[in-house]
Every structure is written in structure tokens, then in C-alpha cells.
Write an enzyme that holds these catalytic residues in place. Sequence first.
Site, PDB file in Angstrom:
ATOM      1  N   THR A   1       0.961  -1.391   0.005  1.00  0.00           N
ATOM      2  CA  THR A   1      -0.046   0.068   0.067  1.00  0.00           C
ATOM      3  C   THR A   1       0.898   1.316  -0.052  1.00  0.00           C
ATOM      4  O   THR A   1       0.327   2.149  -0.668  1.00  0.00           O
ATOM      5  CB  THR A   1      -1.075   0.099   1.264  1.00  0.00           C
ATOM      6  OG1 THR A   1      -1.595  -1.405   1.435  1.00  0.00           O
ATOM      7  CG2 THR A   1      -2.008   1.047   1.043  1.00  0.00           C
TER       8      THR A   1
ATOM      9  N   SER B   1       6.691   4.539   7.917  1.00  0.00           N
ATOM     10  CA  SER B   1       5.468   5.246   8.556  1.00  0.00           C
ATOM     11  C   SER B   1       5.430   4.834  10.015  1.00  0.00           C
ATOM     12  O   SER B   1       6.351   5.305  10.663  1.00  0.00           O
ATOM     13  CB  SER B   1       4.205   4.656   7.588  1.00  0.00           C
ATOM     14  OG  SER B   1       3.102   5.314   7.977  1.00  0.00           O
ATOM     15  N   HIS B   2       4.220   4.230  10.542  1.00  0.00           N
ATOM     16  CA  HIS B   2       3.999   4.070  11.750  1.00  0.00           C
ATOM     17  C   HIS B   2       4.696   2.985  12.224  1.00  0.00           C
ATOM     18  O   HIS B   2       4.191   2.505  13.805  1.00  0.00           O
ATOM     19  CB  HIS B   2       2.559   4.225  12.021  1.00  0.00           C
ATOM     20  CG  HIS B   2       1.775   3.359  11.063  1.00  0.00           C
ATOM     21  ND1 HIS B   2       1.722   3.463   9.731  1.00  0.00           N
ATOM     22  CD2 HIS B   2       1.342   1.940  11.271  1.00  0.00           C
ATOM     23  CE1 HIS B   2       1.291   2.711   9.204  1.00  0.00           C
ATOM     24  NE2 HIS B   2       0.828   1.527   9.851  1.00  0.00           N
TER      25      HIS B   2
ATOM     26  N   ASP C   1       2.578  10.698  13.136  1.00  0.00           N
ATOM     27  CA  ASP C   1       3.323   9.505  12.881  1.00  0.00           C
ATOM     28  C   ASP C   1       4.545   9.415  12.725  1.00  0.00           C
ATOM     29  O   ASP C   1       5.219  10.725  12.309  1.00  0.00           O
ATOM     30  CB  ASP C   1       2.171   8.197  12.166  1.00  0.00           C
ATOM     31  CG  ASP C   1       2.669   8.640  10.316  1.00  0.00           C
ATOM     32  OD1 ASP C   1       2.820   9.804  10.510  1.00  0.00           O
ATOM     33  OD2 ASP C   1       2.751   7.706   9.893  1.00  0.00           O
TER      34      ASP C   1
ATOM     35  N   ASP D   1       6.520   9.149   9.952  1.00  0.00           N
ATOM     36  CA  ASP D   1       6.787   9.990   8.836  1.00  0.00           C
ATOM     37  C   ASP D   1       6.094  11.507   8.570  1.00  0.00           C
ATOM     38  O   ASP D   1       6.138  11.977   7.509  1.00  0.00           O
ATOM     39  CB  ASP D   1       6.999   9.130   7.574  1.00  0.00           C
ATOM     40  CG  ASP D   1       5.493   8.732   7.291  1.00  0.00           C
ATOM     41  OD1 ASP D   1       4.721   8.637   8.042  1.00  0.00           O
ATOM     42  OD2 ASP D   1       5.196   8.281   5.955  1.00  0.00           O
TER      43      ASP D   1
ATOM     44  N   ASP E   1       2.723  11.883   8.199  1.00  0.00           N
ATOM     45  CA  ASP E   1       1.652  12.058   7.382  1.00  0.00           C
ATOM     46  C   ASP E   1       0.293  11.811   7.901  1.00  0.00           C
ATOM     47  O   ASP E   1      -0.706  12.114   7.272  1.00  0.00           O
ATOM     48  CB  ASP E   1       1.835  11.208   6.017  1.00  0.00           C
ATOM     49  CG  ASP E   1       2.064   9.559   6.085  1.00  0.00           C
ATOM     50  OD1 ASP E   1       2.247   9.306   7.453  1.00  0.00           O
ATOM     51  OD2 ASP E   1       2.184   8.857   5.312  1.00  0.00           O
ATOM     52  N   ARG E   2       0.289  10.974   9.193  1.00  0.00           N
ATOM     53  CA  ARG E   2      -0.924  10.804   9.798  1.00  0.00           C
ATOM     54  C   ARG E   2      -1.163  11.878  10.867  1.00  0.00           C
ATOM     55  O   ARG E   2      -0.248  12.489  11.045  1.00  0.00           O
ATOM     56  CB  ARG E   2      -0.825   9.463  10.491  1.00  0.00           C
ATOM     57  CG  ARG E   2      -0.760   8.354   9.431  1.00  0.00           C
ATOM     58  CD  ARG E   2      -0.793   6.920  10.054  1.00  0.00           C
ATOM     59  NE  ARG E   2      -0.984   5.747   9.203  1.00  0.00           N
ATOM     60  CZ  ARG E   2      -1.336   4.677   9.220  1.00  0.00           C
ATOM     61  NH1 ARG E   2      -1.911   4.293  10.444  1.00  0.00           N
ATOM     62  NH2 ARG E   2      -1.341   3.811   8.463  1.00  0.00           N
TER      63      ARG E   2
ATOM     64  N   THR F   1      -8.055   1.893  -0.983  1.00  0.00           N
ATOM     65  CA  THR F   1      -7.058   2.298   0.303  1.00  0.00           C
ATOM     66  C   THR F   1      -5.817   2.582  -0.375  1.00  0.00           C
ATOM     67  O   THR F   1      -5.252   1.768  -1.231  1.00  0.00           O
ATOM     68  CB  THR F   1      -7.016   1.226   1.237  1.00  0.00           C
ATOM     69  OG1 THR F   1      -8.298   0.855   1.802  1.00  0.00           O
ATOM     70  CG2 THR F   1      -6.268   1.483   2.415  1.00  0.00           C
TER      71      THR F   1
ATOM     72  N   GLU G   1      -8.436   9.538   4.618  1.00  0.00           N
ATOM     73  CA  GLU G   1      -8.640   7.925   5.066  1.00  0.00           C
ATOM     74  C   GLU G   1      -8.947   7.816   6.679  1.00  0.00           C
ATOM     75  O   GLU G   1      -8.630   8.514   7.403  1.00  0.00           O
ATOM     76  CB  GLU G   1      -7.390   7.346   4.861  1.00  0.00           C
ATOM     77  CG  GLU G   1      -7.020   7.125   3.229  1.00  0.00           C
ATOM     78  CD  GLU G   1      -5.962   6.074   3.106  1.00  0.00           C
ATOM     79  OE1 GLU G   1      -6.387   5.071   2.464  1.00  0.00           O
ATOM     80  OE2 GLU G   1      -4.587   6.684   3.402  1.00  0.00           O
TER      81      GLU G   1
ATOM     82  N   LYS H   1      -0.948  12.530   2.365  1.00  0.00           N
ATOM     83  CA  LYS H   1      -1.400  13.034   3.682  1.00  0.00           C
ATOM     84  C   LYS H   1      -0.544  13.680   4.474  1.00  0.00           C
ATOM     85  O   LYS H   1       0.666  13.732   4.349  1.00  0.00           O
ATOM     86  CB  LYS H   1      -2.089  11.748   4.376  1.00  0.00           C
ATOM     87  CG  LYS H   1      -1.303  10.860   4.863  1.00  0.00           C
ATOM     88  CD  LYS H   1      -1.835   9.488   5.225  1.00  0.00           C
ATOM     89  CE  LYS H   1      -1.040   8.371   5.345  1.00  0.00           C
ATOM     90  NZ  LYS H   1      -1.717   7.071   5.077  1.00  0.00           N
TER      91      LYS H   1
HETATM   92  C1  G1P Z   1      -2.710   1.260   5.859  1.00  0.00           C
HETATM   93  C2  G1P Z   1      -3.852   2.130   6.022  1.00  0.00           C
HETATM   94  C3  G1P Z   1      -4.107   3.193   4.750  1.00  0.00           C
HETATM   95  C4  G1P Z   1      -3.108   3.746   4.471  1.00  0.00           C
HETATM   96  C5  G1P Z   1      -1.645   2.891   4.463  1.00  0.00           C
HETATM   97  C6  G1P Z   1      -0.444   3.798   4.610  1.00  0.00           C
HETATM   98  O1  G1P Z   1      -2.692   0.394   4.717  1.00  0.00           O
HETATM   99  O2  G1P Z   1      -4.772   1.291   6.346  1.00  0.00           O
HETATM  100  O3  G1P Z   1      -5.413   3.625   4.808  1.00  0.00           O
HETATM  101  O4  G1P Z   1      -2.965   4.493   3.384  1.00  0.00           O
HETATM  102  O5  G1P Z   1      -1.489   2.134   5.689  1.00  0.00           O
HETATM  103  O6  G1P Z   1      -0.302   4.815   5.595  1.00  0.00           O
HETATM  104  P1  G1P Z   1      -3.023  -1.124   4.970  1.00  0.00           P
HETATM  105  O7  G1P Z   1      -2.198  -1.805   5.945  1.00  0.00           O
HETATM  106  O8  G1P Z   1      -4.474  -1.208   5.449  1.00  0.00           O
HETATM  107  O9  G1P Z   1      -3.035  -1.567   3.642  1.00  0.00           O
HETATM  108 ZN    ZN Z   2       3.029   7.633   7.799  1.00  0.00          ZN
END
Ligand code: G1P
Ligand code: ZN
Length: 543
Positions: free
Chosen positions: A18, A113-114, A277, A279, A281-282, A344, A363, A376
Site C-alpha cells: 500500500t 511510516s507508523h 506518525d 513520517d 503524514d498521519r 485504500t 482515510e 497525507k
Molecule cells: C494502511 C492504511 C491505509 C494507508 C496505509 C499507508 O494500509 O489502512 O489507509 O493508506 O496504511 O499509511 P493497509 O495496511 O490497510 O494496507
Molecule cells: Zn505515515
Amino acid sequence: MPMREIATKPYPDQRSGTAGLRKRVAVFQQPHYLENFLQSVFDSVPELRGHTLVIGGDGRYFNRQAIATAVAMAAANGVARVVVGQGGLLSTPAASHLIRLHRAAAGLIFTASHNPAGADGDFGVKLNVAGGGQASEGLTERIYEHSKSLGRYRILEGATVDLDRRGLQTLGAMELDVVDPVDEYARLMQKLFDFNRIREWLKAGHSLRYDALHAVTGPYAQRIFVEMLGAPLSSLQNANPLEDFGGIHPDPNLIHARHLHELAHSDRAPDLVAASDGDGDRNMILGRGIFVSPGDSLAFLAAHLKELPGYRDGLRGVARSMPTSRAVDKVAKAMAVDSYETPTGWKFFANLLEMDRINLCGEESFGTSSSHVREKDGIWAVLAWLNVLAATRLSVREVAERHWRHYGRHYYGRHDYEELPATAATTVMQDLARTLYDLPGRKFGEWEVGAADEFGYHDPVDGSLAVNQGLRVIFGDRARIVLRLSGTGTRGVTLRLYLERYEDHATALGWKTWEALAPLVNVAEQIARIGAITGRKAPSVVT
Ligand code: G1P
Ligand code: ZN
């Protein structure tokens, strides 16, 4: 400095999910693993030859090393100029902005990311393209295919790169520009929001608490909230980026940032409590005694958008990912603008933003942003909230309650089942997919299934088709159950169950979320049988 071609053997697992290629640090530390993936990128994005590449990361363990490698490989692959954040830092939205500003051919963002950081944590590479958005599905697939047969990579040997010294350096024929990670981003924010008004609001005694979770946004928060807006230093916590994020799981939600929920519900609660988070973006938004769910936040910001200086023309159109609550659709309808439902992942918003069909998107996973970048943006969301509070003179709770009284309320929850064996997770999905089309017309408790399908998306701008984007069971306007498999996990398979219930009666607006959703949780078990199939009694995480 010699340019070298180094023979390598391909790795078979370099398919991006993703949000880029995300793996455990140990995976990235395998010989030539990162180099292979980067070479596949350089080979698949020929536009980089003779053009600019933006590089940065969230500061986690392996960031500096990865950036040094990327810079040396860029020099050997004909990139004319690399713009890199000082210290190797760039938040994801700031990187997106720099790509746009420098008309770069691409950007590499090193982040998971997170996900937790450190030697035992995760690492990742995200490729963004010209315009600042994430690589398309097609490009991602080409990079993956190419990576499987790669036999060599190119690198400039003996290159010394000083990531801490701002200004120009040269590497062979390439120019390296080390820039302050915050400057341009802060300038952009100043254009979008009413800094004077926010400054006055803070001066009048209102308060903010922002938690950077020892990740990349610390320097951004310090500059913008403290130095530019005059918030006291005590408004920030965990504002120095650390390689392991101080052991914190930098995912701002009710589980991993429980302490902020407690602060917001204590008697010393500031007016606005927020976090971002790893990076940047959240975003998570809380007010005194209230948590704002991301779907609600998107809807509230849509309703107030034209009060923000950068958006005086109001809402042009809005997009949300399919599992995100339909709260914002109500606002779009009332304002007679289009609302789009996309798969997503942020990349699906980029075309809509590019064509000016929307100027706001979000999202459920704590992501909100606008047309100002193609990612984001956590700090942006906090500033948007500060601006709304300062402009309306309302509290967070008042903003929410007014909205619910007017539009009704979407109760929302996401249940994650993490680290499932792949077979259990796919059985849940396949069983439901098989029975899906028999569901319409059936009643479960007070809800009747109106439609049920496997979500696919036909991009209205480039015509591309995304299939297999989750299963949805829709009880008309009143409720919805969605199931999909995560594309960002690095351990086992994560199954996500999304629950949404809509109420517009005055008495139903003040329920507790878990109470409102409890009957729907039962319906979901009847329909999807997650507990029965996986043996899990409860989800691992509820947000
Ligand atoms: C998750 C979130 C999605 C977001 C992505 C990247 O992806 O659900 O909304 O865009 O992280 O931050 P998922 O693990 O669900 O594929
Ligand atoms: Zn992130």
C-alpha cells in the site's frame, strides 16, 4: 571517484505494498538488498537521467546509511541533482512538496511510516513520482518485475556525503543540495492558514499539546507551532527525532497514543491535543473530553474549509478511501460537490487532485490532506484544526456536536486482526466473497443488506482499473461492514474489519462509540465469521 557496476543476485520479495516496499530492518540489511531495489527504480524511471531526485526519510534506524547509498547510486545512474533534507530528514508531506517545488522527476522517502523503528524494527522505501504523488500501481509492478531479474547495480564508489552540512556538494557530475527540511514546508503552511489568527488564539490563553512521538515531525512542530505561532515550548512533547523513536510505536491512535487520550480527558486537558506518525503524514485529533475519529475530522474540515485562507473558494470536491466513514459524503451532498470513493492508499487521490476534481481527501487510518501536496499531511491537519478553532471560537466538542446535529453522526470503528496465518485470513475473505452476492435483502438485527460486493475502482482520470480492493456489505445509508487485507504489514497477514453505523436522531447522537457499534460487531461475526474461522476471540487492535 570510480563508477562501478556490481554483480548481484536478485531478491524475489521486492513487491511494494500500500505504501512502498516495507520490510524488517534485517531484510534490508541483506547484502545488496537495498541496492537491488534502488537499481530497479533507476532502471524503471528513466526520467531521472539528467533530472532532479528528492531524497529524505523519517530518521529511523538505517536512514542515514540508506540515504548515503541512494545518493551514491543516483550519481552513478545519471541523476543531475539530488535535493536531500539535512540530517537525512524529510517528512513525507514535505518531501512531496519539495518534489513539486523543484519539479523533480521523482522522490525517495525512507520510512516504514507508523511501524516501530530500531535494529529490530521496520524499514521501508517509498517512491514518489513527478508531481509529488506515490508511484502508480503499474510502475510499482514494473519495478517489482524488473527486480526479479536484476543482475547488476551501479554505484559511485568512495563517495563522501555530508548530510549535515547545508548547501551544495558535488559527487562526480552530480550536484547534491542539502536543504533545511522545514523551510519550504513552513512557507507553504503560512500561505494556507491564518497564522495571525492562530497566534492570537494561543495568546488569548488557548492551548495545544502536540506529540511528535520522537519521529520526524519534531523539527516541523518546533518551527511552526513554537517559533512561528508562539505556542509555549511545553506544547510539544517527544519533539527530538530518535533512531528508534524512543521505543515508541509512532502510530497516533487510541491504542498507541493512549496517553494523549488520557490527557484529553483529564482536568488539565489542553484545547487541542494532536499527534502525527513516524513520517509525519498521519494525524490524531482530540479536544477536551473528545476524540475526533478521522472520518469525522474529514467531514468537519470539509464543512469548515472555506474559513481557511488557502481554501476561500470552498470545497471543490472530496475523496475518501472506501472503508472510510461516509460522514464526508453528507457534507459533499449538502454543498453539491462530488465525493469520490477510492481504494485504500493515498495514490488514488493524486489523479483527482491533479485534475482539480477535489481539494480535500482522507482515510480512516488517520490520514487527511488537501491539494497542497500529493500525500497525507499530519502537521497540515493540526494547523487546519487550529485555524478552525481560532476562526469559529468553538471548542473541538462544539465543532463536533454542531456537525452531528446538522448532518447526523457516523459511529465508526476498525478492528484489526494482526499476524494471522495466511490461510486463516484468506479463508475469511474467500468464504465471504463466495456468499456475498446472496446477502442483499437479508435482515440482520435492525439492518437489511442493500448491496454487497467486492470493491473495484475505475480511475475516472486515467481509466486504470483496481480490483480486489475489499469486500463491503452495505445496509443502505444506515450501516456498513467492510473487510480487507492489509498491504503494509510485515509480519503474517493483517485482516481489517471496518464498522460504520449512521444515526440522525437527536437522542442517538451522544452514544459511546463502542455501545453504538456493539450490535454491528455481532452482525459482522454472523456474516464474516472471523472469530469462528481464525479462532481469535477479539481483534488485536481496535481504533
Ligand atoms: C494502511 C492504511 C491505509 C494507508 C496505509 C499507508 O494500509 O489502512 O489507509 O493508506 O496504511 O499509511 P493497509 O495496511 O490497510 O494496507
Ligand atoms: Zn505515515
